[in-house]
Scaffold this motif. Structure first.
Motif, PDB file in Angstrom:
ATOM      1  N   ILE A 104       0.839  -1.226  -0.009  1.00 55.97           N
ATOM      2  CA  ILE A 104      -0.006  -0.018   0.001  1.00 55.97           C
ATOM      3  C   ILE A 104       1.079   1.116  -0.083  1.00 55.97           C
ATOM      4  CG2 ILE A 104      -1.808   1.342   1.135  1.00 55.97           C
ATOM      5  CD1 ILE A 104      -3.027  -1.270   0.426  1.00 55.97           C
ATOM      6  N   LEU A 105       0.565   2.125  -0.736  1.00 49.50           N
ATOM      7  CA  LEU A 105       0.876   3.654  -0.627  1.00 49.50           C
ATOM      8  C   LEU A 105       0.113   4.462   0.406  1.00 49.50           C
ATOM      9  CD1 LEU A 105       2.752   6.096  -1.118  1.00 49.50           C
ATOM     10  CD2 LEU A 105       1.410   6.412  -3.216  1.00 49.50           C
ATOM     11  N   PHE A 106       0.531   4.567   1.451  1.00 49.32           N
ATOM     12  CA  PHE A 106      -0.476   5.457   2.374  1.00 49.32           C
ATOM     13  C   PHE A 106      -0.172   7.186   2.087  1.00 49.32           C
ATOM     14  CE2 PHE A 106      -0.135   1.454   4.655  1.00 49.32           C
ATOM     15  CZ  PHE A 106      -1.389   1.166   5.140  1.00 49.32           C
ATOM     16  N   ILE A 107      -0.984   7.928   1.773  1.00 54.50           N
ATOM     17  CA  ILE A 107      -0.703   9.145   1.871  1.00 54.50           C
ATOM     18  C   ILE A 107      -1.492   9.817   3.080  1.00 54.50           C
ATOM     19  CG2 ILE A 107      -0.982  11.564   0.329  1.00 54.50           C
ATOM     20  CD1 ILE A 107      -1.036   9.660  -2.120  1.00 54.50           C
ATOM     21  N   ILE A 108      -0.909  10.146   3.924  1.00 54.32           N
ATOM     22  CA  ILE A 108      -1.274  10.747   5.456  1.00 54.32           C
ATOM     23  C   ILE A 108      -1.395  12.328   5.427  1.00 54.32           C
ATOM     24  CG2 ILE A 108      -1.466  10.184   7.811  1.00 54.32           C
ATOM     25  CD1 ILE A 108      -0.147   7.438   7.166  1.00 54.32           C
ATOM     26  N   GLU A 109      -2.387  12.944   5.519  1.00 58.35           N
ATOM     27  CA  GLU A 109      -2.147  14.175   5.857  1.00 58.35           C
ATOM     28  C   GLU A 109      -2.231  14.474   7.441  1.00 58.35           C
ATOM     29  OE1 GLU A 109      -3.400  16.974   2.351  1.00 58.35           O
ATOM     30  OE2 GLU A 109      -5.145  16.120   2.922  1.00 58.35           O
ATOM     31  N   GLU A 110      -1.282  15.290   7.852  1.00 58.74           N
ATOM     32  CA  GLU A 110      -1.171  16.142   9.377  1.00 58.74           C
ATOM     33  C   GLU A 110      -1.616  14.657  10.132  1.00 58.74           C
ATOM     34  OE1 GLU A 110      -3.384  19.566   9.072  1.00 58.74           O
ATOM     35  OE2 GLU A 110      -2.694  20.324   7.349  1.00 58.74           O
ATOM     36  N   PRO A 111      -0.975  13.852  10.332  1.00 54.86           N
ATOM     37  CA  PRO A 111      -1.138  12.816  11.238  1.00 54.86           C
ATOM     38  C   PRO A 111      -1.254  13.302  12.784  1.00 54.86           C
ATOM     39  CG  PRO A 111       0.961  12.442  10.627  1.00 54.86           C
ATOM     40  CD  PRO A 111       0.324  13.407   9.787  1.00 54.86           C
ATOM     41  N   GLU A 112      -0.421  14.514  12.900  1.00 56.93           N
ATOM     42  CA  GLU A 112      -0.151  14.859  14.346  1.00 56.93           C
ATOM     43  C   GLU A 112      -1.545  15.706  14.946  1.00 56.93           C
ATOM     44  OE1 GLU A 112       1.093  18.418  11.524  1.00 56.93           O
ATOM     45  OE2 GLU A 112       1.213  16.089  11.791  1.00 56.93           O
ATOM     46  N   SER A 113      -2.476  15.824  14.132  1.00 55.75           N
ATOM     47  CA  SER A 113      -3.687  16.723  14.271  1.00 55.75           C
ATOM     48  C   SER A 113      -4.337  16.400  15.679  1.00 55.75           C
ATOM     49  CB  SER A 113      -4.803  16.671  13.306  1.00 55.75           C
ATOM     50  OG  SER A 113      -4.206  17.397  12.028  1.00 55.75           O
ATOM     51  N   HIS A 114      -4.509  17.324  16.592  1.00 55.19           N
ATOM     52  CA  HIS A 114      -5.227  17.411  17.860  1.00 55.19           C
ATOM     53  C   HIS A 114      -4.524  16.358  18.822  1.00 55.19           C
ATOM     54  CE1 HIS A 114      -8.878  19.191  16.389  1.00 55.19           C
ATOM     55  NE2 HIS A 114      -8.557  19.276  15.513  1.00 55.19           N
TER      56      HIS A 114
END
Length: 446
Positions: free
Chosen positions: A315-325
């Motif tokens: 899988i190619l995981f494209i993850i935006e801003e995992p740090e949110s909250h």
């Protein structure tokens, strides 16, 4: 190695970068990180588009565009190459919005190999019914493949034979130098989670026009959650038990992943009786829509990472801003989980604003470089399954419409000045205030 080129798309004026196994995009707000991430999604999902179009052509149906029920008549009515051009035109509009307001100098180009590329550009010509007509260019090798595979499948009462489909995919993946499926996890996840119990109904009652208003990345994420969440009826541990004997993943890796997830969620996830729950250590649970904003933001990052970790399909995981909250400690844990997953033959594109995420990545890169005689002692501090190989890692800084590589080539880590860029601004401001006070006190003394 794959290469992406962007010219005058959204906030991105000029971008040229090589796509490594694990790459981060950092920079100021609205600098273009999401535009780059979406461009990668757009191109890396083309091979799945081709598979769906070829299958639709054989079955004589209209394939859906990114899962939309309304479909798009590009299947059996035209040849495979023409069908793909039409498909990618529609997909571009649903990923980046209308081309009417874009510069006619806009173009996107993605090189899968030296001989395989796809280019998207605009034509402003009275020959076409719309201004800024989206023009698709394929490399010769890809055009040849599409022509050779036009109407290539036979059909049985059960559909396209598995052996034909398997051979088709193998050839396609070789041409694209890519066997990864793409999982896009967008920013702004808490609202989706907050409406989780109602979302199935809301989505089912939306008409085609309303569904079109969702960008294709967000819609892909929503539909993926709706498809897989019923498999979490016995929680993450239930997934683990079900996968025993069906996965080559070691029990140690599964245990480390579950431990990190538990630390982040302060519990574990379960889908029971039609509702999503965070189950606490004492067996009690909290409905997901009453959980903390950090739990709501992170829960489906964690679920999807763990689900596909067990699947053991690339899988190619494209993850935006995992740090949110998330509290800084949890930001460290989620970064370690992403690193662990990437070391299990999955690829990652990560957008982030967080110095804690970047700092954690630097620790994992540094651990990998420490001489072998210290391996045991290092792994007591940072488990070896989290270490990141700098040869498979890159970090890019997005600013003023351009990107630059922000890896320190000597120490093979992310440049500290990039991690500390905003801290420097804050510290400089504090120093100026301090100097002002000191100067004022000195003048009073004089």
């Amino acid at each position: 190695m794959h290469k992406l080129i962007i010219n005058k798309l959204g906030p991105v004026e000029k971008c040229e970068l090589e796509c490594s196994h694990f790459m981060t995009l950092t920079g100021f707000q609205a600098s273009g990180k999401s535009t780059i991430a979406k461009a990668i999604y757009y191109f890396r999902t083309i091979k799945e588009d081709i598979v769906e179009l070829a299958k639709a052509q054989a079955l004589k149906v209209s394939p859906p565009i990114n899962g939309l029920e309304d479909g798009f008549d590009v299947g059996y009515g035209v040849d495979l190459k023409k069908g793909l051009e039409n498909y990618l035109r529609e997909k571009f509009l649903r990923t980046f919005g209308s081309s009417w307001g874009m510069s006619n100098e806009m173009y996107l180009e993605y090189f899968f190999t030296k001989n395989c590329f796809v280019k998207i550009s605009l034509k402003n010509d009275t020959k076409y019914a719309t201004p800024n007509y989206i023009w698709i260019t394929f490399s010769f090798e890809l055009k040849r493949f599409l022509q050779e595979k036009n109407h290539c499948f036979s059909v049985t009462p059960l559909g396209v034979p598995d052996d034909e489909m398997g051979k088709f995919k193998a050839e396609l993946y070789e041409i694209f130098d890519d066997s990864c499926s793409v999982v896009y996890i967008p920013a702004g996840r808490s609202m989706i989670t907050l409406l989780s119990q109602q979302f199935g109904y809301i989505y089912a009652t939306m008409d085609d026009m309303q569904k079109r208003s969702l960008d294709s990345c967000t819609k892909d994420y929503l539909e993926r959650i709706l498809r897989v969440k019923t498999e979490f009826s016995e929680g993450l541990q239930g997934l683990t038990v079900y996968s025993t004997g069906k996965t080559i993943l070691s029990p140690k890796i599964m245990s480390q992943a579950l431990d990190l997830i538990k630390k982040i969620l302060r519990g574990t996830y379960r889908y029971s009786n039609g509702e999503e729950q965070i189950v606490l250590d004492d067996g009690k649970y909290v409905k997901i829509n009453f959980s903390s904003s950090g739990q709501q933001e992170s829960v489906w990052i964690l679920n999807l990472l763990f689900y596909y970790l067990l699947q053991q399909k690339p899988i190619l995981f494209i993850i935006e801003e995992p740090e949110s909250h998330l509290f800084p400690e949890s930001q460290k844990y989620i970064t370690e989980l992403i690193a662990l997953v990437s070391n299990c033959k999955h690829s990652v594109v990560l957008t982030t604003h967080s110095p804690y995420v970047l700092g954690t990545l630097n620790n994992l890169l540094y651990a990998y470089t420490i001489p072998e005689q210290y391996t045991k002692r290092v792994s007591e501090i940072v488990p070896k399954s989290f270490w990141l190989d700098d040869k498979k890692f890159d970090s890019w800084f997005v600013k003023n419409g351009t990107v630059e590589n922000c890896m320190d080539q000597e120490i093979h880590m992310i440049q500290n000045e990039r991690i500390d860029e905003i801290s420097k601004v804050i510290n400089n401001e504090f120093d100026r205030l301090l100097d002002l006070q000191s100067a004022d006190e000195e003048s009073v003394m004089l």
